[in-house]
Design a protein around this motif. Structure first.
Motif, mmCIF file in Angstrom:
data_model
loop_
_atom_site.group_PDB
_atom_site.id
_atom_site.type_symbol
_atom_site.label_atom_id
_atom_site.label_comp_id
_atom_site.label_asym_id
_atom_site.label_seq_id
_atom_site.Cartn_x
_atom_site.Cartn_y
_atom_site.Cartn_z
ATOM 1 N N LYS A 174 0.802 -1.217 0.000
ATOM 2 C CA LYS A 174 0.000 0.000 0.000
ATOM 3 C C LYS A 174 0.842 1.277 0.000
ATOM 4 N N TYR A 175 2.148 1.146 0.196
ATOM 5 C CA TYR A 175 3.041 2.299 0.127
ATOM 6 C C TYR A 175 3.617 2.499 -1.286
ATOM 7 N N ALA A 176 3.308 1.586 -2.209
ATOM 8 C CA ALA A 176 3.978 1.547 -3.506
ATOM 9 C C ALA A 176 3.277 2.374 -4.581
ATOM 10 N N ASN A 177 4.085 2.926 -5.481
ATOM 11 C CA ASN A 177 3.574 3.609 -6.673
ATOM 12 C C ASN A 177 3.644 2.713 -7.905
ATOM 13 N N GLY A 178 4.359 1.613 -7.786
ATOM 14 C CA GLY A 178 4.499 0.649 -8.867
ATOM 15 C C GLY A 178 4.984 -0.667 -8.294
ATOM 16 N N ALA A 179 4.909 -1.730 -9.100
ATOM 17 C CA ALA A 179 5.275 -3.048 -8.584
ATOM 18 C C ALA A 179 5.965 -3.895 -9.639
ATOM 19 N N ILE A 180 6.862 -4.743 -9.153
ATOM 20 C CA ILE A 180 7.527 -5.748 -9.980
ATOM 21 C C ILE A 180 7.238 -7.103 -9.374
ATOM 22 N N LEU A 181 6.699 -8.007 -10.170
ATOM 23 C CA LEU A 181 6.373 -9.345 -9.695
ATOM 24 C C LEU A 181 7.416 -10.321 -10.226
ATOM 25 N N VAL A 182 8.056 -11.046 -9.325
ATOM 26 C CA VAL A 182 9.109 -11.995 -9.696
ATOM 27 C C VAL A 182 8.534 -13.403 -9.643
ATOM 28 N N THR A 183 8.787 -14.161 -10.705
ATOM 29 C CA THR A 183 8.282 -15.522 -10.768
ATOM 30 C C THR A 183 9.292 -16.420 -11.454
ATOM 31 N N GLU A 184 8.947 -17.700 -11.551
ATOM 32 C CA GLU A 184 9.771 -18.662 -12.269
ATOM 33 C C GLU A 184 8.871 -19.440 -13.232
ATOM 34 N N PRO A 185 9.414 -19.942 -14.327
ATOM 35 C CA PRO A 185 8.587 -20.606 -15.345
ATOM 36 C C PRO A 185 8.208 -22.036 -14.971
ATOM 37 N N SER A 186 7.342 -22.155 -13.974
ATOM 38 C CA SER A 186 6.856 -23.464 -13.558
ATOM 39 C C SER A 186 5.361 -23.366 -13.282
ATOM 40 N N GLU A 187 4.699 -24.504 -13.160
ATOM 41 C CA GLU A 187 3.265 -24.499 -12.878
ATOM 42 C C GLU A 187 2.986 -23.846 -11.530
ATOM 43 N N PHE A 188 3.822 -24.164 -10.527
ATOM 44 C CA PHE A 188 3.647 -23.551 -9.207
ATOM 45 C C PHE A 188 3.887 -22.043 -9.277
ATOM 46 N N GLY A 189 4.918 -21.658 -10.004
ATOM 47 C CA GLY A 189 5.233 -20.238 -10.136
ATOM 48 C C GLY A 189 4.097 -19.474 -10.779
ATOM 49 N N LEU A 190 3.531 -20.014 -11.840
ATOM 50 C CA LEU A 190 2.427 -19.355 -12.548
ATOM 51 C C LEU A 190 1.177 -19.302 -11.680
ATOM 52 N N HIS A 191 0.890 -20.370 -10.973
ATOM 53 C CA HIS A 191 -0.307 -20.414 -10.115
ATOM 54 C C HIS A 191 -0.280 -19.293 -9.088
ATOM 55 N N ASP A 192 0.846 -19.139 -8.402
ATOM 56 C CA ASP A 192 0.937 -18.118 -7.358
ATOM 57 C C ASP A 192 1.132 -16.721 -7.936
#
Length: 276
Positions: A174-192
């Motif tokens: 809630k303090y942010a003006n923008g966001a970066i989402l970090v993930t990995e190319p896996s089914e679990f990564g995509l789900h979350d």
């Protein structure tokens, strides 16, 4: 400009991206993963300031208390309980809202303070670094996170959020003006990742995705970004040398090949987050 870096789950490389991107952007680094803050293990700033995080909890004056239970009914966090004619206080569950004191007609409740964690601040090169550390056995991280983010520095701040999509993440985001989402190319990564995307959308701020351990293929995360029209900020290749440097606790940005990767990501961050 406050940029939150988050992930739908732990272990995707969120802190790796946060620490190295802070150096690439010359941004201040704030570690809000207060239950397991590990950004300083890599940045190794010189800590020059430490502050205790204190929270209030109720004290029952037994001479004034009638055991009516009004304070128990007012507490929404189960920090108070009536046992026969006595009122028991579970201080670690108290959120410090003050509702119990307002509800007491006999002025039997006062408040004391206790330490739930601490904040450490330091400097690395030209950037300010800070982190919150929650005391062992404390159930609530939010007071430490809130105190950590209450006095953000001017300029660009990278907020290394806790993993997942819990209230700890919400209080960081809630303090942010923008966001970066970090993930990995896996089914679990995509789900979350999808859950994290829905959370960020609620704040109506610009965001993009960084893929860690990228297989250099047209993987499921890239297809998802294309389908949902989500900006892909950059990728970090799945490379043995990256793992070796990480295992030694070294900064990837100090390695020439990785410096190019994070410099490229930093340029895309400025574009995607409409940063002037």
């Amino acid at each position: 400009m406050n940029i939150a870096i988050l992930s739908g789950k732990g272990g995707t490389g969120k802190t790796t991206v946060s620490t190295n991107l802070a150096l690439a952007l010359g941004a201040n680094y704030i570690d809000c993963d207060v239950e397991e803050p590990n950004g300083f293990l890599f940045l190794k700033p010189k800590v020059n300031k430490e502050e205790a995080v204190m929270v209030e909890y109720p004290i029952i004056d037994l001479d004034k208390c009638t055991g009516c239970g009004a304070c128990v009914q007012a507490c929404q966090f189960n920090a108070l309980a009536k046992v026969k004619d006595d009122i028991m206080v579970f201080e670690k569950l108290c959120h410090g809202c003050g509702a119990c004191g307002i509800s007491c007609k006999y002025d039997a409740i006062t408040y004391n303070k206790r330490q739930t964690g601490k904040i450490e601040k330091g400097k690395l090169r030209d950037i300010n670094c800070s982190r919150g550390i929650l005391n062992i056995s404390e159930p609530m991280a939010v007071p430490v996170i809130r105190e950590l983010l209450s006095g953000l520095s001017q300029g660009v701040n990278l907020i290394d959020c806790p993993p997942g999509t819990s209230c700890n993440v919400v209080n960081s985001l809630k303090y942010a003006n923008g966001a970066i989402l970090v993930t990995e190319p896996s089914e679990f990564g995509l789900h979350d990742l999808k859950m994290a995307v829905e959370l960020v959308k609620m704040y109506n701020i610009p965001f993009g995705i960084v893929i860690n351990k990228d297989d250099r293929k047209d993987n499921i995360v890239k297809k998802y970004c294309d389908k949902e029209n989500i900006e892909l900020i950059g990728t970090i290749p799945y490379d043995k040398e990256t793992a070796v440097l990480y295992s030694k606790g070294e900064i990837l940005y100090d390695d020439l090949s990785h410096k190019k990767v994070f410099d490229k990501i930093s340029e895309r961050v400025k574009e995607v987050l409409s940063w002037i």
